[in-house]
Design a protein around this motif. Structure first.
Motif, mmCIF file in Angstrom:
data_model
loop_
_atom_site.group_PDB
_atom_site.id
_atom_site.type_symbol
_atom_site.label_atom_id
_atom_site.label_comp_id
_atom_site.label_asym_id
_atom_site.label_seq_id
_atom_site.Cartn_x
_atom_site.Cartn_y
_atom_site.Cartn_z
ATOM 1 N N CYS A 70 37.303 47.704 40.733
ATOM 2 C CA CYS A 70 37.844 47.135 39.486
ATOM 3 C C CYS A 70 36.923 46.078 38.904
ATOM 4 O O CYS A 70 36.840 45.929 37.676
ATOM 5 N N THR A 71 36.239 45.327 39.769
ATOM 6 C CA THR A 71 35.352 44.262 39.277
ATOM 7 C C THR A 71 33.995 44.794 38.828
ATOM 8 O O THR A 71 33.226 44.057 38.218
ATOM 9 N N LYS A 72 33.704 46.050 39.118
ATOM 10 C CA LYS A 72 32.397 46.615 38.755
ATOM 11 C C LYS A 72 32.555 47.724 37.712
ATOM 12 O O LYS A 72 32.313 47.532 36.525
ATOM 13 N N LEU A 75 35.260 47.229 34.988
ATOM 14 C CA LEU A 75 34.803 46.136 34.127
ATOM 15 C C LEU A 75 33.785 46.626 33.106
ATOM 16 O O LEU A 75 33.898 46.356 31.906
ATOM 17 N N ARG A 76 32.776 47.357 33.558
ATOM 18 C CA ARG A 76 31.717 47.819 32.659
ATOM 19 C C ARG A 76 32.266 48.788 31.614
ATOM 20 O O ARG A 76 31.883 48.722 30.437
ATOM 21 N N LEU A 143 32.820 38.135 31.875
ATOM 22 C CA LEU A 143 32.983 39.438 32.523
ATOM 23 C C LEU A 143 31.771 40.324 32.267
ATOM 24 O O LEU A 143 31.316 41.047 33.150
ATOM 25 N N GLU A 146 28.813 39.138 34.427
ATOM 26 C CA GLU A 146 28.986 39.215 35.882
ATOM 27 C C GLU A 146 28.160 40.321 36.544
ATOM 28 O O GLU A 146 27.497 40.083 37.556
ATOM 29 N N THR A 156 32.739 33.492 39.071
ATOM 30 C CA THR A 156 33.179 34.045 37.794
ATOM 31 C C THR A 156 34.525 33.467 37.403
ATOM 32 O O THR A 156 34.746 33.081 36.245
ATOM 33 N N LEU A 308 40.214 45.534 31.133
ATOM 34 C CA LEU A 308 39.660 44.187 31.286
ATOM 35 C C LEU A 308 40.622 43.290 32.069
ATOM 36 O O LEU A 308 40.190 42.428 32.841
ATOM 37 N N ALA A 311 40.084 44.017 35.653
ATOM 38 C CA ALA A 311 38.863 43.369 36.141
ATOM 39 C C ALA A 311 39.094 41.879 36.385
ATOM 40 O O ALA A 311 38.662 41.330 37.407
ATOM 41 N N MET A 312 39.777 41.223 35.467
ATOM 42 C CA MET A 312 40.063 39.794 35.614
ATOM 43 C C MET A 312 40.960 39.545 36.820
ATOM 44 O O MET A 312 40.753 38.603 37.588
#
Length: 358
Positions: A70-72, A75-76, A143, A146, A156, A308, A311-312
């Motif tokens: 989710c953070t990679k 996010l993108r 974001l 990151e 972050t 998003l 991701a957050m």
């Protein structure tokens, strides 16, 4: 990550973050939360941080790859889809003054943030992320940066916290300044450009603009939002430059100087630009006045906001109170200095440059 045998655990991690994100959307619609202009993204990171400081140690570590996903990747993809909110037409609508002021604000804030971070002897990644968020569009910019900076999740989250705090202060302060007559020297267009070029989040700009000009009769609310969106468009070139600069910096570090430095090119930034161009083409072909009128735009924006938010939330799950204690007061001190620059420097730039550019 999605290899056979590990696929189920990864999906469990993604599902956990998705459930938190659904909760964030629900909480963001509560009247009190909505009155603070807290978007689902902000609520999501708060929920993630609550989880990090309570249940994180009681759930399987095998779910972590799903959270990292989710953070990679999510996010993108979310940053790319963010381009559906913008068009090149919006740049022409406000004109040269907004572009020039936005460019100066973005560049000067990032450089000032890096310099001040060194003066405060801060961690380089934290100071860069904080400066980027203050310079461009708050949480969304952080974001976006990151994957390029490749810093730890808690850094972050700390950077996001600083822009949320000072951006929220601005959202209430600017209307007070406007009604007190402190912005009279700027004129209506100047107030719009000042607001759009110096407030942190898009939500903050919308909130402050509507408070100053509820019906948009003076053009403050609308032009402030357009100025802000021009600033958001600068995220892509900033990320490209940042990737090249960081590759050069790392090549000069002792532990990698003897080897080849890999240049990190944020390809998703080019996707972001491509979507903006596509959106501009669609607006022209369909002959609509706003991106909101483009078919499916609302659905795409909703999906993008959800991605998003995921991701957050995932970044928040890596942020414990202990990590905030380790970071200390310096990130908030840096954000405070940047805030003073945006407040004072942005006013002077708008007052003296806008009349000469119009």
């Amino acid at each position: 990550m999605f290899k056979k045998g590990n696929r189920g655990n990864t999906l469990h991690g993604i599902l956990l973050i998705a459930l938190f994100s659904f909760a964030a959307f629900y909480i963001a619609e509560i009247p009190f939360v909505k009155s603070l202009s807290f978007s689902p993204l902000i609520v999501g990171i708060i929920l993630g941080m609550l989880y990090a400081n309570s249940l994180r140690n009681h759930l399987p570590e095998t779910w972590v790859p799903g959270i990292k996903f989710c953070t990679k990747q999510i996010l993108r993809a979310g940053i790319v889809l963010y381009g559906f909110r913008l068009t090149l037409t919006e740049v022409a609508a406000v004109g040269l003054p907004a572009v020039v002021i936005d460019t100066i604000i973005v560049a000067s804030t990032i450089f000032f943030g890096i310099w001040m971070g060194r003066a405060l002897k801060m961690d380089k990644d934290t100071s860069l992320m904080t400066a980027t968020g203050s310079a461009i569009c708050g949480a969304a910019a952080i974001l976006g940066a990151e994957p390029v900076v490749k810093c730890e999740g808690h850094k972050t989250a700390i950077a996001v916290s600083t822009v949320v705090i000072f951006g929220t202060i601005s959202m209430f302060l600017y209307p007070v300044m406007y009604r007190a007559g402190l912005l009279d020297g700027l004129g209506d267009m100047g107030v719009a450009i000042y607001t759009g070029s110096t407030l942190h989040e898009v939500a903050h700009v919308a909130g402050a603009g509507n408070a100053m000009d509820p019906t948009d009769a003076l053009g403050i609310a609308g032009n402030a939002t357009i100025t802000k969106m021009i600033r958001v468009m600068m995220l892509a070139p900033v990320l490209v430059i940042m990737g090249l600069a960081l590759a050069k910096r790392k090549s000069n570090e002792p532990d990698v100087a003897s080897g080849k430095s890999k240049i990190t090119i944020p390809w998703f930034a080019f996707g972001f630009i491509g979507i903006i161009c596509l959106n501009t083409l669609l607006q022209s072909l369909l002959g609509v006045d706003s991106v909101k009128d483009i078919p499916l735009n609302g659905a795409i924006e909703y999906i993008d906001t959800f991605m998003l938010t995921m991701a957050m939330t995932a970044l928040g799950t890596d942020t414990s109170i202990d990590k905030f204690k380790q970071a200390g007061a310096k990130p908030f001190l840096l954000a405070g200095f940047l805030y003073i620059w945006l407040l004072g420097g942005g006013y002077l730039l708008t007052k003296y440059l806008v009349p000469t550019l119009m």
